[in-house]
Enzyme design. Structure first.
Site, PDB file in Angstrom:
ATOM      1  CE  LYS A  71      29.702  -9.143 -24.723  1.00  0.00           C
ATOM      2  NZ  LYS A  71      30.727  -9.572 -23.797  1.00  0.00           N
TER       3      LYS A  71
HETATM    4  C1  LIG Z   1      32.204  -9.691 -23.452  1.00  0.00           C
HETATM    5  C2  LIG Z   1      32.812 -10.994 -23.200  1.00  0.00           C
HETATM    6  C3  LIG Z   1      33.489 -11.286 -22.004  1.00  0.00           C
HETATM    7  C4  LIG Z   1      33.813 -10.244 -20.979  1.00  0.00           C
HETATM    8  O1  LIG Z   1      32.691  -9.650 -20.448  1.00  0.00           O
HETATM    9  P1  LIG Z   1      32.892  -8.405 -19.440  1.00  0.00           P
HETATM   10  O2  LIG Z   1      31.565  -8.296 -18.763  1.00  0.00           O
HETATM   11  O3  LIG Z   1      33.195  -7.222 -20.311  1.00  0.00           O
HETATM   12  O4  LIG Z   1      33.997  -8.729 -18.525  1.00  0.00           O
HETATM   13  C5  LIG Z   1      33.943 -12.573 -21.780  1.00  0.00           C
HETATM   14  N1  LIG Z   1      33.770 -13.531 -22.694  1.00  0.00           N
HETATM   15  C6  LIG Z   1      33.155 -13.299 -23.877  1.00  0.00           C
HETATM   16  C7  LIG Z   1      32.960 -14.433 -24.812  1.00  0.00           C
HETATM   17  C8  LIG Z   1      32.682 -12.016 -24.171  1.00  0.00           C
HETATM   18  O5  LIG Z   1      32.106 -11.788 -25.350  1.00  0.00           O
END
Ligand SMILES: *Cc1c(COP(=O)(O)O)cnc(C)c1O
Length: 399
Positions: A196
């Site tokens: 991210k």
């Molecule tokens: C990555 C992602 C999540 C989950 O994030 P985590 O930190 O891995 O739980 C939720 N929603 C979207 C749109 C994502 O891309």
């Protein structure tokens, strides 16, 4: 006879360019080492400081650090009272986490189609799917492009009075009409997963302006215990606590928070580099009959450019998206797909009876979208290599 795409190309990269690589360096390493040496490993001074710094970065009153965005979404929905028999609106174009937390609470995820250009929740389909059972709406800022929250909220408030839980896993930092995502709705959830925009390896943050919601999320984050270990550590009887509900185990380690604090300082510089890469892609692919390009943010809003997603115009190409992605891989360029929409997965098809024809736009996008590498440490040469490889494939595969 079919030749492999790479045979025809003079410019195959010598090294594989991954789809994503996190920008973590000496500062993050130093922060982890000093946290480990401090002896406080679970949520402690860094987690507390990270929450304060993050809240201030997005202009929210409260930030609750957790070990994933999924945890943040779950805590937000729980705190807002989502329960068995309720309906929660989610878009089809998202990661399963958005909808799975609705199932955790034994409520029903009501899946809404998306806009074909922006990939964001479609306001008209949202309006059709609101019902007296709707308990919350969960827009997703796909790629970091902010949803038109004013439009979505006016559609919703005309029919029902329910909170918004924004899935902002891609949207830090992003702004909607001059306000940071994270300061606008009842609850907003961010991800610090490895790929991210900022990362703590695994991690997440819930932001809210609602003191009660923040308090409930903090309690449920640590087993339904009224005070966590760090706030107890300085009290008269640090061993004493009370369990007030059956909570979860969602707190962030202090060394993860230490990474997060460093990443937070770099967030805008990293965003700005991604925007530069996105601009380079946009001008390289502009006017191409092979692609529909991603939308930029409206004036006054800010795109985080977590992803750069092309839509392949399949009518102009002799291959499908899977072959296009494989050929890019042969040229040593990594790509990804965000996402196979919810309604195409067996769980949502079988449990909720989702069919392709009920989500025409998400189904259309599902066969065409391809995300190119976009991360701050890409060099100009890396960016040129992507553009060159994509250009070469469109020549090889022109219909
Ligand atoms: C990555 C992602 C999540 C989950 O994030 P985590 O930190 O891995 O739980 C939720 N929603 C979207 C749109 C994502 O891309």
């Amino acid at each position: 006879m079919l030749q492999s795409a790479s045979d025809k190309v003079s410019h195959k990269r010598s090294e594989f360019l991954p789809f994503h690589k996190a920008s973590v360096g000496q500062q993050e390493i130093d922060a982890v080492v000093s946290t480990l040496r401090s002896g406080w490993l679970t949520s402690g001074p860094n987690a507390k400081a990270f929450e304060e710094e993050f809240a201030s970065a997005v202009g929210a009153r409260f930030a609750v650090s957790v070990n994933s965005c999924t945890a943040a979404l779950h805590l937000a929905a729980e705190a807002l009272g989502v329960k068995e028999g309720d309906e929660v609106i989610v878009p089809s174009m998202t990661f399963t986490a958005t909808a799975e937390i609705v199932s955790y609470l034994k409520a029903r995820p009501v899946i809404v189609d998306v806009d074909r250009t922006t990939q964001l929740m479609d306001a008209e389909d949202l309006e059709r799917k609101l019902s007296p059972k709707t308990r919350a709406v969960m827009p997703v800022h796909v790629a970091g492009l902010p949803c038109d929250l004013d439009r979505l909220k006016s559609v919703v408030s005309a029919k029902v009075s329910v909170p918004f839980i924004e899935d902002a896993a891609h949207a830090f930092p992003a702004q909607y009409k001059g306000r940071f995502v994270g300061s606008i709705s009842e609850a907003t959830c961010f991800s610090f997963y490895a790929t991210k925009t900022i990362t703590t390896g695994e991690g997440g943050m819930l932001t809210t302006n609602d003191e009660k919601l923040a308090h409930r999320a903090r309690v449920m984050r640590t087993h339904g215990i009224d005070r966590d270990a760090y706030s107890r550590s300085s009290s008269k009887d640090p061993w004493y606590y009370e369990v007030v509900d059956a909570g979860f185990k969602y707190n962030l380690t202090d060394f993860a928070a230490a990474i997060g604090r460093v990443q937070l300082q770099k967030a805008e510089a990293m965003r700005s580099r991604r925007e530069e890469i996105a601009r380079t892609y946009q001008s390289a692919f502009k006017g191409s009959k092979f692609f529909t390009l991603p939308m930029g943010a409206e004036a006054g809003s800010l795109h985080s450019w977590h992803l750069y997603t092309l839509q392949l115009n399949l009518d102009s190409l002799t291959v499908d998206r899977a072959q296009f992605a494989r050929s890019l891989r042969e040229l040593n360029i990594g790509t990804s797909v965000h996402w196979i929409p919810l309604h195409r997965h067996p769980f949502y098809r079988q449990k909720w009876g989702c069919r392709d024809e009920d989500f025409p736009n998400a189904s259309w996008l599902a066969d065409r979208i391809l995300s190119l590498p976009i991360f701050p440490d890409m060099s100009q040469q890396d960016v040129s290599d992507v553009i060159e490889a994509v250009g070469q494939l469109t020549k090889n595969y022109e219909r």
